[in-house]
Design a protein around this motif. Structure first.
Motif, PDB file in Angstrom:
ATOM      1  N   LEU A   1      27.350 -13.400  45.887  1.00  0.00           N
ATOM      2  CA  LEU A   1      26.217 -12.579  46.307  1.00  0.00           C
ATOM      3  C   LEU A   1      25.094 -13.434  46.870  1.00  0.00           C
ATOM      4  O   LEU A   1      24.800 -14.521  46.369  1.00  0.00           O
ATOM      5  N   ARG A   2      24.451 -12.914  47.910  1.00  0.00           N
ATOM      6  CA  ARG A   2      23.215 -13.475  48.452  1.00  0.00           C
ATOM      7  C   ARG A   2      22.181 -12.355  48.424  1.00  0.00           C
ATOM      8  O   ARG A   2      22.218 -11.439  49.244  1.00  0.00           O
ATOM      9  N   LEU A   3      21.250 -12.438  47.479  1.00  0.00           N
ATOM     10  CA  LEU A   3      20.241 -11.398  47.257  1.00  0.00           C
ATOM     11  C   LEU A   3      18.856 -12.017  47.292  1.00  0.00           C
ATOM     12  O   LEU A   3      18.640 -13.080  46.705  1.00  0.00           O
ATOM     13  N   SER A   4      17.916 -11.360  47.963  1.00  0.00           N
ATOM     14  CA  SER A   4      16.539 -11.852  48.005  1.00  0.00           C
ATOM     15  C   SER A   4      15.574 -10.768  47.551  1.00  0.00           C
ATOM     16  O   SER A   4      15.724  -9.594  47.913  1.00  0.00           O
ATOM     17  N   LEU A   5      14.583 -11.182  46.765  1.00  0.00           N
ATOM     18  CA  LEU A   5      13.561 -10.277  46.242  1.00  0.00           C
ATOM     19  C   LEU A   5      12.213 -10.683  46.817  1.00  0.00           C
ATOM     20  O   LEU A   5      11.751 -11.802  46.605  1.00  0.00           O
ATOM     21  N   GLU A   6      11.588  -9.778  47.546  1.00  0.00           N
ATOM     22  CA  GLU A   6      10.286 -10.039  48.165  1.00  0.00           C
ATOM     23  C   GLU A   6       9.210  -9.242  47.438  1.00  0.00           C
ATOM     24  O   GLU A   6       9.445  -8.111  46.997  1.00  0.00           O
ATOM     25  N   GLY A   7       8.017  -9.816  47.326  1.00  0.00           N
ATOM     26  CA  GLY A   7       6.939  -9.072  46.695  1.00  0.00           C
ATOM     27  C   GLY A   7       5.692  -9.913  46.490  1.00  0.00           C
ATOM     28  O   GLY A   7       5.741 -11.149  46.509  1.00  0.00           O
ATOM     29  N   GLN A   8       4.579  -9.227  46.278  1.00  0.00           N
ATOM     30  CA  GLN A   8       3.325  -9.898  45.981  1.00  0.00           C
ATOM     31  C   GLN A   8       3.337 -10.400  44.539  1.00  0.00           C
ATOM     32  O   GLN A   8       4.294 -10.183  43.786  1.00  0.00           O
ATOM     33  N   THR A   9       2.271 -11.064  44.145  1.00  0.00           N
ATOM     34  CA  THR A   9       2.132 -11.532  42.768  1.00  0.00           C
ATOM     35  C   THR A   9       2.157 -10.351  41.809  1.00  0.00           C
ATOM     36  O   THR A   9       1.647  -9.275  42.110  1.00  0.00           O
ATOM     37  N   TYR A  10       2.774 -10.551  40.648  1.00  0.00           N
ATOM     38  CA  TYR A  10       2.850  -9.553  39.576  1.00  0.00           C
ATOM     39  C   TYR A  10       3.716  -8.346  39.938  1.00  0.00           C
ATOM     40  O   TYR A  10       3.490  -7.245  39.432  1.00  0.00           O
ATOM     41  N   THR A  11       4.705  -8.552  40.794  1.00  0.00           N
ATOM     42  CA  THR A  11       5.639  -7.463  41.081  1.00  0.00           C
ATOM     43  C   THR A  11       6.968  -7.644  40.344  1.00  0.00           C
ATOM     44  O   THR A  11       7.897  -6.864  40.550  1.00  0.00           O
ATOM     45  N   GLY A  12       7.060  -8.659  39.504  1.00  0.00           N
ATOM     46  CA  GLY A  12       8.239  -8.817  38.650  1.00  0.00           C
ATOM     47  C   GLY A  12       9.434  -9.470  39.321  1.00  0.00           C
ATOM     48  O   GLY A  12      10.578  -9.215  38.922  1.00  0.00           O
ATOM     49  N   LYS A  13       9.180 -10.336  40.286  1.00  0.00           N
ATOM     50  CA  LYS A  13      10.291 -10.946  41.013  1.00  0.00           C
ATOM     51  C   LYS A  13      11.162 -11.808  40.098  1.00  0.00           C
ATOM     52  O   LYS A  13      12.393 -11.717  40.129  1.00  0.00           O
ATOM     53  N   THR A  14      10.533 -12.656  39.283  1.00  0.00           N
ATOM     54  CA  THR A  14      11.295 -13.571  38.434  1.00  0.00           C
ATOM     55  C   THR A  14      12.097 -12.816  37.378  1.00  0.00           C
ATOM     56  O   THR A  14      13.294 -13.066  37.190  1.00  0.00           O
ATOM     57  N   LEU A  15      11.460 -11.883  36.692  1.00  0.00           N
ATOM     58  CA  LEU A  15      12.156 -11.119  35.657  1.00  0.00           C
ATOM     59  C   LEU A  15      13.290 -10.298  36.259  1.00  0.00           C
ATOM     60  O   LEU A  15      14.392 -10.242  35.705  1.00  0.00           O
ATOM     61  N   SER A  16      13.033  -9.671  37.394  1.00  0.00           N
ATOM     62  CA  SER A  16      14.072  -8.869  38.039  1.00  0.00           C
ATOM     63  C   SER A  16      15.265  -9.737  38.421  1.00  0.00           C
ATOM     64  O   SER A  16      16.425  -9.349  38.236  1.00  0.00           O
TER      65      SER A  16
ATOM     66  N   HIS B   1      18.651 -12.730  57.666  1.00  0.00           N
ATOM     67  CA  HIS B   1      19.962 -12.636  58.307  1.00  0.00           C
ATOM     68  C   HIS B   1      21.064 -13.191  57.412  1.00  0.00           C
ATOM     69  O   HIS B   1      22.220 -12.740  57.475  1.00  0.00           O
ATOM     70  N   ASN B   2      20.738 -14.172  56.569  1.00  0.00           N
ATOM     71  CA  ASN B   2      21.744 -14.844  55.750  1.00  0.00           C
ATOM     72  C   ASN B   2      22.108 -14.099  54.473  1.00  0.00           C
ATOM     73  O   ASN B   2      23.020 -14.539  53.763  1.00  0.00           O
ATOM     74  N   PHE B   3      21.430 -12.991  54.171  1.00  0.00           N
ATOM     75  CA  PHE B   3      21.586 -12.356  52.869  1.00  0.00           C
ATOM     76  C   PHE B   3      22.331 -11.026  52.963  1.00  0.00           C
ATOM     77  O   PHE B   3      22.209 -10.294  53.937  1.00  0.00           O
ATOM     78  N   HIS B   4      23.113 -10.748  51.907  1.00  0.00           N
ATOM     79  CA  HIS B   4      23.773  -9.446  51.824  1.00  0.00           C
ATOM     80  C   HIS B   4      22.754  -8.329  51.599  1.00  0.00           C
ATOM     81  O   HIS B   4      22.920  -7.224  52.124  1.00  0.00           O
ATOM     82  N   ALA B   5      21.735  -8.631  50.806  1.00  0.00           N
ATOM     83  CA  ALA B   5      20.752  -7.602  50.469  1.00  0.00           C
ATOM     84  C   ALA B   5      19.374  -8.223  50.285  1.00  0.00           C
ATOM     85  O   ALA B   5      19.251  -9.334  49.762  1.00  0.00           O
ATOM     86  N   VAL B   6      18.363  -7.487  50.733  1.00  0.00           N
ATOM     87  CA  VAL B   6      16.960  -7.885  50.565  1.00  0.00           C
ATOM     88  C   VAL B   6      16.213  -6.659  50.057  1.00  0.00           C
ATOM     89  O   VAL B   6      16.355  -5.565  50.618  1.00  0.00           O
ATOM     90  N   VAL B   7      15.435  -6.833  48.975  1.00  0.00           N
ATOM     91  CA  VAL B   7      14.645  -5.730  48.455  1.00  0.00           C
ATOM     92  C   VAL B   7      13.185  -6.141  48.356  1.00  0.00           C
ATOM     93  O   VAL B   7      12.863  -7.327  48.237  1.00  0.00           O
ATOM     94  N   SER B   8      12.316  -5.153  48.406  1.00  0.00           N
ATOM     95  CA  SER B   8      10.878  -5.359  48.271  1.00  0.00           C
ATOM     96  C   SER B   8      10.436  -4.740  46.961  1.00  0.00           C
ATOM     97  O   SER B   8      10.764  -3.581  46.659  1.00  0.00           O
ATOM     98  N   LEU B   9       9.688  -5.499  46.164  1.00  0.00           N
ATOM     99  CA  LEU B   9       9.203  -5.031  44.868  1.00  0.00           C
ATOM    100  C   LEU B   9       7.725  -4.654  44.974  1.00  0.00           C
ATOM    101  O   LEU B   9       6.943  -5.372  45.597  1.00  0.00           O
TER     102      LEU B   9
END
Length: 276
Positions: free
Chosen positions: A13-28, A161-169
């Motif tokens: 899997l290649r997954l990326s999580l985008e978001g501002q501070t305090y959106t839970g990127k690390t925990l997610s 382009h390199n990722f299977h999925a990208v989500v915004s938190l």
């Protein structure tokens, strides 16, 4: 060059999580990683956020590698190599933003390079492309986080382009789909990312044919040095990027770093480390 029937192959899997501070990127990212690996000792975080990943050690005994400024691409690459050599199955890069906008990152290299714009690009951007290729070719599942400042993404937009999925938190730690080739997230989002979603993504990764046939795997394993491995790679259609992980594994074995067929994943392989 030839025509082949379209078939899905097993992949990482290649997954990326985008978001501002305090959106839970690390925990997610950690929750999804457990759904992928089913074992905290098989997850490692490459932490550029001043030991922030360690705040979640109550989840389980995952591994951390610390990267500090200057955020040169080779530090990230060395950290990925270290994870692969330890048999890590899920690598979380938290975050890839400093590689682009941080001290010593790509934009810093671009601005500090003397000469014309073309000279600046030729000095800086090949390093970025090498880093993205490393993420793509890794033998592990890769989850990255990317910081957002206001409406500005702190990374080159083309990285998606390199990722299977990208989500915004968002500030409620809920994910919405930016890109999804798996079809899993489109059916789940908006939602909070979880280990259950990680398990569903693992099922998607394991669908289809093995990326490397037993006959080809035997050829790869029989390569006795880097020269033989290189000749075999040249003889193949390496447009199929799913083959790269098999060659990367053999390269590490030839380097004497690890034998993936004998590795013991019963516990953490190393204490938290700092790549300096």
């Amino acid at each position: 060059m030839k025509l082949n029937p379209a078939t899905q192959k097993k992949q990482k899997l290649r997954l990326s999580l985008e978001g501002q501070t305090y959106t839970g990127k690390t925990l997610s990212a950690l929750l999804v990683s457990y759904g992928l690996a089913k074992d905290w000792s098989k997850t490692a975080i490459i932490d550029t956020e001043h030991h922030s990943a360690s705040f979640y050690n109550w989840l389980g005994p995952f591994n951390t590698i610390q990267i500090s400024a200057p955020y040169r691409t080779e530090k990230y690459i060395d950290a990925i190599d270290l994870c692969e050599s330890a048999g890590i199955e899920v690598i979380i890069v938290d975050s890839i933003s400093p590689e682009w906008v941080g001290e010593g990152g790509i934009l810093d290299v671009y601005c500090s390079t003397p000469g014309s714009r073309a000279q600046k690009r030729n000095n800086a951007f090949p390093q970025h492309h090498a880093f993205m290729s490393y993420l793509l070719e890794s033998t592990a599942h890769i989850i990255t986080t990317v910081r957002v400042s206001g409406s500005r993404l702190e990374q080159d937009l083309a990285y998606r382009h390199n990722f299977h999925a990208v989500v915004s938190l968002d500030q409620n730690q809920e994910a919405s789909v930016v890109k999804d080739r798996t079809g899993i997230l489109k059916g789940e989002c908006p939602c909070k990312l979880s280990l259950e979603i990680g398990s569903k993504l693992l099922q998607w990764c394991n669908q289809g044919e093995d990326p490397v046939s037993p006959a080809l795997q035997g050829q790869i394993d029989s390569c006795r040095n880097h020269e033989e491995l290189q000749r075999l790679m040249i003889s193949l259609d390496m447009e199929d990027m799913s083959l790269m992980s098999a060659f990367t594994r053999r390269r590490l074995e030839l380097d004497g770093i690890v034998s993936f067929r004998q590795i013991d994943n019963s516990g953490p392989k190393h204490p938290p480390m700092t790549v300096v």
